[in-house]
Motif scaffolding. Structure first.
Motif, PDB file in Angstrom:
ATOM      1  N   LEU A  51      32.278  27.227  43.690  1.00 20.44           N
ATOM      2  CA  LEU A  51      32.929  28.440  44.173  1.00 20.44           C
ATOM      3  C   LEU A  51      33.833  28.927  43.039  1.00 20.44           C
ATOM      4  N   THR A  52      34.184  30.182  43.049  1.00 17.17           N
ATOM      5  CA  THR A  52      34.978  30.732  41.945  1.00 17.17           C
ATOM      6  C   THR A  52      36.289  29.971  41.757  1.00 17.17           C
ATOM      7  N   ASP A  53      37.006  29.756  42.875  1.00 15.97           N
ATOM      8  CA  ASP A  53      38.299  29.082  42.773  1.00 15.97           C
ATOM      9  C   ASP A  53      38.128  27.590  42.482  1.00 15.97           C
TER      10      ASP A  53
ATOM     11  N   PHE B 126      29.297  34.609  34.492  1.00 19.51           N
ATOM     12  CA  PHE B 126      30.355  34.123  35.392  1.00 19.51           C
ATOM     13  C   PHE B 126      30.238  34.851  36.733  1.00 19.51           C
ATOM     14  N   GLU B 127      30.085  36.161  36.671  1.00 17.87           N
ATOM     15  CA  GLU B 127      29.978  36.960  37.901  1.00 17.87           C
ATOM     16  C   GLU B 127      28.734  36.601  38.691  1.00 17.87           C
ATOM     17  N   LEU B 128      27.621  36.479  37.986  1.00 25.83           N
ATOM     18  CA  LEU B 128      26.362  36.189  38.678  1.00 25.83           C
ATOM     19  C   LEU B 128      26.342  34.786  39.262  1.00 25.83           C
TER      20      LEU B 128
ATOM     21  N   HIS C 199      33.858  42.015  42.121  1.00 27.99           N
ATOM     22  CA  HIS C 199      35.284  42.264  42.356  1.00 27.99           C
ATOM     23  C   HIS C 199      36.041  40.936  42.414  1.00 27.99           C
ATOM     24  N   GLU C 200      35.489  40.002  43.160  1.00 25.89           N
ATOM     25  CA  GLU C 200      36.102  38.675  43.284  1.00 25.89           C
ATOM     26  C   GLU C 200      36.188  37.997  41.926  1.00 25.89           C
ATOM     27  N   SER C 201      35.098  38.114  41.142  1.00 23.11           N
ATOM     28  CA  SER C 201      35.057  37.437  39.848  1.00 23.11           C
ATOM     29  C   SER C 201      36.090  38.015  38.903  1.00 23.11           C
TER      30      SER C 201
ATOM     31  N   PHE D 285      30.452  54.201  22.207  1.00 17.81           N
ATOM     32  CA  PHE D 285      31.118  52.902  22.106  1.00 17.81           C
ATOM     33  C   PHE D 285      31.936  52.597  23.354  1.00 17.81           C
ATOM     34  N   ARG D 286      31.709  51.417  23.914  1.00 13.94           N
ATOM     35  CA  ARG D 286      32.515  50.956  25.060  1.00 13.94           C
ATOM     36  C   ARG D 286      32.899  49.503  24.817  1.00 13.94           C
ATOM     37  N   ILE D 287      34.146  49.185  25.124  1.00 16.79           N
ATOM     38  CA  ILE D 287      34.587  47.796  24.915  1.00 16.79           C
ATOM     39  C   ILE D 287      33.901  46.892  25.934  1.00 16.79           C
ATOM     40  N   SER D 288      33.949  47.330  27.187  1.00 18.15           N
ATOM     41  CA  SER D 288      33.388  46.506  28.254  1.00 18.15           C
ATOM     42  C   SER D 288      33.050  47.409  29.430  1.00 18.15           C
ATOM     43  N   GLU D 289      31.986  47.053  30.147  1.00 19.08           N
ATOM     44  CA  GLU D 289      31.669  47.820  31.354  1.00 19.08           C
ATOM     45  C   GLU D 289      32.335  47.194  32.575  1.00 19.08           C
ATOM     46  N   ARG D 290      33.121  46.165  32.361  1.00 19.64           N
ATOM     47  CA  ARG D 290      33.679  45.416  33.493  1.00 19.64           C
ATOM     48  C   ARG D 290      35.177  45.654  33.705  1.00 19.64           C
TER      49      ARG D 290
END
Lengths: 482, 121
Positions: free
Chosen positions: A336-338, A364-366, A372-374, A405-410
């Protein structure tokens, strides 16, 4: 009124800190949740925590003592000190047609029920009581007002005998438990979200508590709670910080000498550009300097990482063997994430790991849950590590190979103290690799964009793109050779 | 000790009524069909009172009420709400009262006590 400084353990070492030390003695707590969420297991954990000088009483309206003992044994909960008062009907109620309709249930069963409980309490003199469930008393009360009075009186009876009480309610739309929430000194909910089961405290009289949902696992070890790590208040600070570097002179110069200890760094770029290789360079250098690092792989196979590192003469195998480096390939659905966050925190605290690499955020997210939780989990984990003085390398994949250019899509660049970007550029039909530093909070850095190559050994930095006659390389247009 | 016949199909009802009545000094006899009622009346002493739960007996309940009336045994009829219309016909067979289930225990005990006093006079 109970003394709020006197705490007793919940029976779950990870739940105690959420309640700032455990339940308050001689108070009563409502455990809410649907079927199969772990309410009874939590109750058994609580009762089993009563020390040998104390006594614990389980008042059950549903399962038999044999069932409860077997279930507890299956998850390793010691119930040897627990007295069981079974108030559920036996099989004769059905076979002998003992159902009745001449009197209301309250008229028939309330008195013997109260008598059974009084006798059990006088016999066991419990300090820990678990009632599963209080909803059953509702069926024995003539109306809501009587029920409320019954529950209040029932809980007072235990309190005045020095007991701390946990009681459950069965959640349903037909039978809401709002009245019990008002009555109880604390309310703890067990529920399930798309990212997994969680425990949440919504009321805790006389004490502060850690708000928000905390993930739980109901399994072969009973109920396990994984409190979300909270960053410590005091920030890690040193006037002159140790810097992580790569031992590639030019690259370290671009970084202004390296990445400061205790910072969060983002290495961002499209697939196949060398982000993991760059992270490996920091890790190998750390190990060479006798510092410990831990790498968590969410995408790539461990064997592939080691093979590539070996072919680029990046020494990971030796520190991996002698313990300076640990690499864990995180399998989907394993944590689990936590739970994962706790694992990493323990690694840092117990094994003196100073550098943590999460490769990659998309993985990590997948692997661990919804985006959102991740994002919240990464934020909490990275900040907690950073404030304890550990450094974090977040490997982030952007989807676009070229273009704007984008740093991150997250939306996680805000979290980073340092951002190293890597991207492709097309020059006369050939893909060139570019590297630059976008941000460093603690020191100056080289603001120019450089070309670089990977292989045959590690990573070699070329000239700044400006000096090579290219411009607008981050603008998403084809590079123009002047 | 006054004796009360509990004429009813559900063993659970006989059990809870027995518990309630015996605690107040009555003796209870459970009777679950007409044959058992007839057999009980072959014995010398008649009961002081009967409680008849009409549920589950079908047509045989009328003949049992007739028998109680014939033997001069006062009886109270217990009925579910949805059977009250049908149960009211027991008044023709001499039922002293019809009570809707679930009955309040204290009300039933008071009614029985009053009926017992009345029959003693």
């Amino acid at each position: 009124m109970s003394n709020t400084s006197e705490r007793i353990s919940t029976g779950l070492v990870e739940l105690d800190p959420i309640l700032f030390g455990g339940f308050i003695k001689q108070s009563s707590y409502l455990i809410r949740g649907g079927p199969g969420q772990g309410k009874t297991t939590l109750g058994l954990h609580f009762l089993s925590a009563a020390n040998p000088q104390n006594s614990a009483l389980f008042i059950g309206f549903q399962e038999t003592e044999e069932q409860l003992r077997a279930n507890a044994k299956a998850v390793g909960i010691d119930v040897s000190n627990i007295h069981f008062l079974r108030l559920s009907p036996d099989e004769h109620f059905f076979t002998d047609q003992q159902g009745y309709d001449v009197f209301a249930a309250a008229d028939v069963e309330q008195e013997p029920l109260a008598q059974s409980i009084i006798e059990a309490v006088e016999r066991a003199l419990p300090t820990h009581v678990f009632i599963d469930s209080m909803t059953q008393l509702r069926f024995l009360s003539a109306d809501i007002y009587q029920y409320r009075k019954q529950v209040l009186s029932f809980l007072r009876y235990f309190r005045e005998r020095g007991a701390t009480v946990l009681f459950t309610s069965e959640l349903s739309t037909e039978l809401p438990d709002d009245d019990l929430q008002f009555i109880a000194d604390g309310v703890i909910t067990l529920d399930t979200a798309p990212t997994g089961s969680f425990i949440q405290v919504s009321k805790f009289r006389g004490s502060n508590f850690l708000r928000g949902p905390h993930q739980v696992r109901l399994g072969h070890r009973g109920l396990e709670v994984f409190p979300r790590p909270l960053p410590p208040k005091a920030n890690f600070s040193e006037d002159e910080r140790w810097r992580w570097n790569t031992d590639i002179e030019k690259l370290d110069e671009i970084l202004g000498g390296g990445l400061e200890a205790g910072t969060i760094s983002l290495i961002t770029g499209p697939s196949g550009i060398g982000k993991s290789t760059l992270a490996s360079l920091f890790v190998a250098r750390a190990a060479a300097q006798g510092r410990k690092a831990a790498v968590y792989l969410f995408d790539e196979e461990l064997s592939a990482l080691l093979h590539r590192a070996s072919s680029l003469k990046i020494n990971l195998k030796e520190p991996l063997t002698d313990g300076r480096l640990s690499i864990e390939q995180v399998e989907p659905l394993r944590y689990l994430t936590d739970e994962f966050a706790r694992l990493v925190m323990r690694k840092v605290e117990e094994e003196d790991v100073e550098l943590v690499v999460l490769d990659s955020i998309a993985g990590f997210e997948l692997t661990l849950g919804g985006s959102h939780e991740s994002k919240t989990a990464i934020h909490a984990l990275a900040k907690s590590l950073s404030r304890r003085g550990a450094s974090v390398l977040l490997v982030n994949e952007v989807q676009a190979l070229v273009g704007q250019f984008r740093i991150s899509e997250r939306g996680i660049s805000y979290l980073s103290d340092n951002v190293i970007f890597m991207r492709f550029m097309e020059v006369e039909g050939e893909l060139k690799k570019l590297l630059g530093v976008l941000k460093k909070r603690l020191s100056a850095f080289d603001t120019r964009v450089y070309t670089y190559e990977i292989g045959p050994t590690a990573l070699s930095i070329g000239a700044p793109v400006g000096k090579q006659g290219w411009q607008n390389v981050l603008g998403g247009q084809q590079a123009v050779h002047e | 000790m006054p004796e009360i016949f509990l004429v009813m199909r559900k063993p659970g009802n006989i059990r809870v009524l027995c518990q309630a009545l015996e605690g107040h000094g009555y003796t209870c006899t459970g009777i679950s069909d007409k044959k058992a009622l007839e057999a009980r009346f072959e014995q010398p002493l008649s009961p002081d009172l009967a409680l008849v739960d009409v549920s589950g007996f079908g047509e045989s309940v009328w003949s049992m009420c007739e028998l109680l009336q014939h033997k001069d045994v006062p009886f109270i009829v217990l009925s579910a709400k949805q059977e009250l219309g049908l149960s009211s016909q027991t008044l023709r067979y001499g039922a002293a009262s019809i009570l809707e289930k679930p009955i309040v225990k204290t009300s039933l005990l008071k009614l029985i006590e009053n009926m017992a006093h009345a029959s003693a006079r």
